[in-house]
Design a protein around this motif. Structure first.
Motif, PDB file in Angstrom:
ATOM      1  N   UNK A  74      -3.659 -17.268  25.808  1.00 37.33           N
ATOM      2  CA  UNK A  74      -2.225 -16.942  25.852  1.00 37.33           C
ATOM      3  C   UNK A  74      -1.762 -16.170  24.614  1.00 37.33           C
ATOM      4  N   UNK A  75      -2.711 -15.710  23.822  1.00 36.06           N
ATOM      5  CA  UNK A  75      -2.441 -14.874  22.643  1.00 36.06           C
ATOM      6  C   UNK A  75      -1.508 -15.561  21.640  1.00 36.06           C
ATOM      7  N   UNK A  76      -1.780 -16.842  21.432  1.00 34.55           N
ATOM      8  CA  UNK A  76      -1.010 -17.598  20.454  1.00 34.55           C
ATOM      9  C   UNK A  76      -1.685 -17.628  19.083  1.00 34.55           C
ATOM     10  N   UNK A  77      -2.852 -16.974  18.976  1.00 34.22           N
ATOM     11  CA  UNK A  77      -3.593 -16.960  17.710  1.00 34.22           C
ATOM     12  C   UNK A  77      -3.537 -15.542  17.144  1.00 34.22           C
ATOM     13  N   UNK A  78      -2.766 -15.366  16.085  1.00 32.47           N
ATOM     14  CA  UNK A  78      -2.578 -14.038  15.506  1.00 32.47           C
ATOM     15  C   UNK A  78      -2.681 -14.091  13.987  1.00 32.47           C
ATOM     16  N   UNK A  79      -3.022 -12.953  13.418  1.00 30.30           N
ATOM     17  CA  UNK A  79      -3.040 -12.809  11.960  1.00 30.30           C
ATOM     18  C   UNK A  79      -1.701 -12.219  11.544  1.00 30.30           C
ATOM     19  N   UNK A  80      -1.057 -12.850  10.585  1.00 31.45           N
ATOM     20  CA  UNK A  80       0.256 -12.338  10.151  1.00 31.45           C
ATOM     21  C   UNK A  80       0.228 -11.987   8.669  1.00 31.45           C
ATOM     22  N   UNK A  81       0.601 -12.915   7.837  1.00 36.42           N
ATOM     23  CA  UNK A  81       0.699 -12.619   6.408  1.00 36.42           C
ATOM     24  C   UNK A  81      -0.466 -13.268   5.671  1.00 36.42           C
ATOM     25  N   UNK A  82      -1.348 -12.448   5.157  1.00 33.50           N
ATOM     26  CA  UNK A  82      -2.440 -12.934   4.321  1.00 33.50           C
ATOM     27  C   UNK A  82      -2.481 -12.111   3.042  1.00 33.50           C
ATOM     28  N   UNK A  83      -3.006 -12.708   2.019  1.00 36.32           N
ATOM     29  CA  UNK A  83      -3.063 -12.030   0.730  1.00 36.32           C
ATOM     30  C   UNK A  83      -4.025 -10.859   0.803  1.00 36.32           C
ATOM     31  N   UNK A  84      -3.526  -9.672   0.555  1.00 35.83           N
ATOM     32  CA  UNK A  84      -4.355  -8.470   0.603  1.00 35.83           C
ATOM     33  C   UNK A  84      -4.822  -8.088  -0.799  1.00 35.83           C
ATOM     34  N   UNK A  85      -6.031  -7.530  -0.839  1.00 37.47           N
ATOM     35  CA  UNK A  85      -6.572  -7.063  -2.112  1.00 37.47           C
ATOM     36  C   UNK A  85      -6.104  -5.628  -2.337  1.00 37.47           C
ATOM     37  N   UNK A  86      -5.455  -5.400  -3.456  1.00 35.73           N
ATOM     38  CA  UNK A  86      -4.977  -4.043  -3.761  1.00 35.73           C
ATOM     39  C   UNK A  86      -6.152  -3.129  -4.046  1.00 35.73           C
ATOM     40  N   UNK A  87      -6.023  -1.892  -3.573  1.00 31.85           N
ATOM     41  CA  UNK A  87      -7.121  -0.939  -3.719  1.00 31.85           C
ATOM     42  C   UNK A  87      -7.474  -0.706  -5.182  1.00 31.85           C
ATOM     43  N   UNK A  88      -6.468  -0.652  -6.052  1.00 31.43           N
ATOM     44  CA  UNK A  88      -6.739  -0.424  -7.473  1.00 31.43           C
ATOM     45  C   UNK A  88      -7.519  -1.585  -8.078  1.00 31.43           C
ATOM     46  N   UNK A  89      -7.133  -2.815  -7.701  1.00 35.80           N
ATOM     47  CA  UNK A  89      -7.823  -3.993  -8.218  1.00 35.80           C
ATOM     48  C   UNK A  89      -9.252  -4.057  -7.698  1.00 35.80           C
ATOM     49  N   UNK A  90      -9.431  -3.719  -6.436  1.00 33.92           N
ATOM     50  CA  UNK A  90     -10.766  -3.746  -5.848  1.00 33.92           C
ATOM     51  C   UNK A  90     -11.682  -2.729  -6.521  1.00 33.92           C
ATOM     52  N   UNK A  91     -11.147  -1.529  -6.782  1.00 36.95           N
ATOM     53  CA  UNK A  91     -11.947  -0.495  -7.435  1.00 36.95           C
ATOM     54  C   UNK A  91     -12.292  -0.880  -8.869  1.00 36.95           C
ATOM     55  N   UNK A  92     -11.349  -1.488  -9.571  1.00 37.01           N
ATOM     56  CA  UNK A  92     -11.603  -1.921 -10.943  1.00 37.01           C
ATOM     57  C   UNK A  92     -12.659  -3.023 -10.981  1.00 37.01           C
TER      58      UNK A  92
END
Length: 307
Positions: A74-92
């Motif tokens: 019934x599509x009750x399982x969704x991804x909403x707000x999760x902590x994202x890794x910033x591109x600058x931080x990931x590259x560093x």
């Protein structure tokens, strides 16, 4: 020793259950989540099955899985707000760590294989110990706190979503198929046109049976029990084939089928979603040539190594 191993494995399942419970809690407190109740209930129920599934009646486990299935359907399982890794931080971080980032992965493999081969604990316990060890190594290398590790675990679980648990469900489905006699039906069908006493034909039938059934089921674990009972035992092992060699190669040739099917959602559909690819079958199209080459090599290896 057997009691210790079982308790150790139970401990690892409880750890997984606790992580899923934490994911359920994080979703439940996110009031902006469009399907907050359904998604949190989904992760909570799965956490219960992993953590205490062995301590509750099988019928209760079955009912929980039915509810989980309904929530997904019934599509009750969704991804909403999760902590994202910033591109600058990931590259560093990438520049700072360099090739050290591969150390935890190698650690997991080395620890798991070492425990499996040189201790009586076995492969399952080895994977669990290797996973915990590699997590500790990763935290030391990246200088991360336990809270950061927990949050990253939450992010990963939610991004993978429901498809991450398909292997367990499909493996169980394979056992059900075997108990229901599907293997016997396949054996009777195969025997009508595959001659007995020809190891090469038996190896080809076993290999392609694993590939095709894996493509249908989406997972080689589910296909293995059925195809081994229906084709592997009567047409390969009973003809003198080494069961250890034939079984190991049958499992890996089955994964060639995994590379070529959309049913293997956690392998082929998930990367499409995460990478935002325009072609839904882009991953499969790239994998098909290599999968076909590997099937041929598996047939050759099984024929010459198992006999």
């Amino acid at each position: 020793m057997e009691i210790f191993i079982n308790n150790l494995l139970e401990f690892f399942f409880i750890l997984v259950g606790l992580l899923l419970g934490y994911v359920a809690f994080k979703v439940a407190i996110d009031k902006t989540h469009p399907t907050r109740l359904g998604t949190s209930l989904f992760w909570l129920l799965l956490g219960i099955v992993f953590a205490i599934g062995n301590f509750i009646p099988p019928v209760v486990n079955g009912a929980i899985l039915l509810i989980v299935g309904v929530l997904t359907l019934t599509k009750q399982v969704k991804v909403h707000h999760i902590k994202e890794v910033k591109e600058e931080e990931a590259e560093a971080s990438s520049k700072r760590l360099g090739n050290l980032i591969f150390v935890p992965v190698v650690t997991l493999a080395v620890v798991a294989v070492s425990i499996s081969q040189f201790t009586p604990l076995g492969g399952q316990a080895g994977i669990g110990i290797g996973a915990v060890t590699s997590l500790i190594v990763a935290m030391i290398i990246t200088k991360s706190s336990p809270n950061e590790a927990l949050e990253d675990g939450n992010r990963m679980v939610q991004q993978v979503g429901a498809v991450g648990f398909l292997p367990q469900l499909l493996a169980a489905l394979g056992v059900i198929f075997t108990e229901a006699g599907v293997g016997d039906v396949i054996a009777n069908a195969i025997s009508s046109f595959v001659p007995q006493g020809n190891p090469l034909i038996g190896v080809i039938a076993y290999s392609f049976g694993m590939v095709i059934f894996t493509m249908i089921m989406g997972n080689a674990f589910a296909a293995f029990t059925v195809i081994t009972a229906g084709i592997g035992i009567p047409f390969v092992i009973s003809q003198g084939g080494d069961p250890a060699v034939a079984g190991a190669l049958a499992m890996t040739v089955g994964f060639c089928g995994t590379l070529m099917t959309p049913m293997a959602a956690n392998f082929n559909a998930l990367p499409v979603a995460l990478l935002e690819m325009k072609d839904d079958n882009g991953v499969i199209k790239e994998q098909i040539p290599m999968a076909l080459i590997m099937i041929v090599f598996h047939i050759v290896l099984m024929y010459f190594w198992a006999f």
